[in-house]
Design an enzyme around this catalytic site. Structure first.
Site, mmCIF file in Angstrom:
data_model
loop_
_atom_site.group_PDB
_atom_site.id
_atom_site.type_symbol
_atom_site.label_atom_id
_atom_site.label_comp_id
_atom_site.label_asym_id
_atom_site.label_seq_id
_atom_site.Cartn_x
_atom_site.Cartn_y
_atom_site.Cartn_z
ATOM 1 N N HIS A 140 97.451 97.387 23.033
ATOM 2 C CA HIS A 140 98.580 97.854 22.229
ATOM 3 C C HIS A 140 99.521 98.757 23.013
ATOM 4 C CE1 HIS A 140 94.986 97.304 19.583
ATOM 5 N NE2 HIS A 140 95.824 96.495 18.978
HETATM 6 S S1 FES Z 1 96.261 100.719 22.820
HETATM 7 FE FE1 FES Z 1 95.043 99.919 21.227
HETATM 8 S S2 FES Z 1 93.084 99.722 22.132
HETATM 9 FE FE2 FES Z 1 94.315 100.549 23.709
#
Ligand code: FES
Length: 177
Positions: A140
């Protein structure tokens, strides 16, 4: 792009080498057998007892990953430039303020030892990537600096530091503070 070279023997789940932006898969391949010889067998790992890791084969600028108690851990041999940058970072610029000196052992600033799980949802970040040159999480987009401190969310916390101690200049024992 980081390269992760997995071992193919029965101990494949213990140790892998993340060459990251070190940029030389060949270097990783050469270092691999040395690291493998230095590490404990499967039963030792499974027991969760402290393990010793020989740091000598880890070149400056290189990151390796090991597993201890089922969790991945990064060991990063930081360069002088990386150390200087992290030490100069203002706490007011950090999402989870912590001085670099509080994340390494005194006199051993070249060695950073952190859990290798993104503090958002647990993905394994890629070394030497992202805007801060630390780690980039491909899940993410969280980013960490070369001290393992979160610099961009959605993660909000720094990569935690496992209990470890130096046995000598080139050996650490993970599992003991
Ligand atoms: S940014 Fe979501 S698990 Fe690393």
């Amino acid at each position: 792009m980081a390269v992760i070279a997995e071992k193919t023997s029965s101990r494949r789940d213990f140790l892998y080498l993340a060459t990251g932006a070190v940029g030389a898969a060949g270097v990783g391949a050469a270092v691999w057998p040395l690291l493998d010889q230095m590490n404990p067998d499967r039963s030792t790992i499974a027991s969760g007892v402290p393990i010793e890791v020989n740091l000598a084969p880890i070149a400056e600028g290189q990151i390796i990953s090991i597993f201890w108690r089922g969790k991945p851990i990064f060991i990063r041999h930081r360069t002088a430039q990386e150390i200087a940058a992290e030490e100069a970072t203002r706490l007011s610029d950090l999402m989870d303020p912590q001085a670099d000196a509080d994340r390494v052992k005194a006199g051993k600033a070249q060695w950073l030892v952190v859990y290798a799980s993104c503090t958002h949802l647990g993905c394994i970040p890629l070394g030497k990537q992202g805007d801060w040159g630390g780690w980039f999480c491909p899940c993410h987009g969280s980013q960490y600096d070369a001290s393992g401190r979160v610099r961009h969310g959605p993660a909000e916390l720094n990569l935690p530091i496992p209990p470890y101690a130096f046995v000598d200049d080139k050996t650490i024992r993970i599992g003991e503070a």
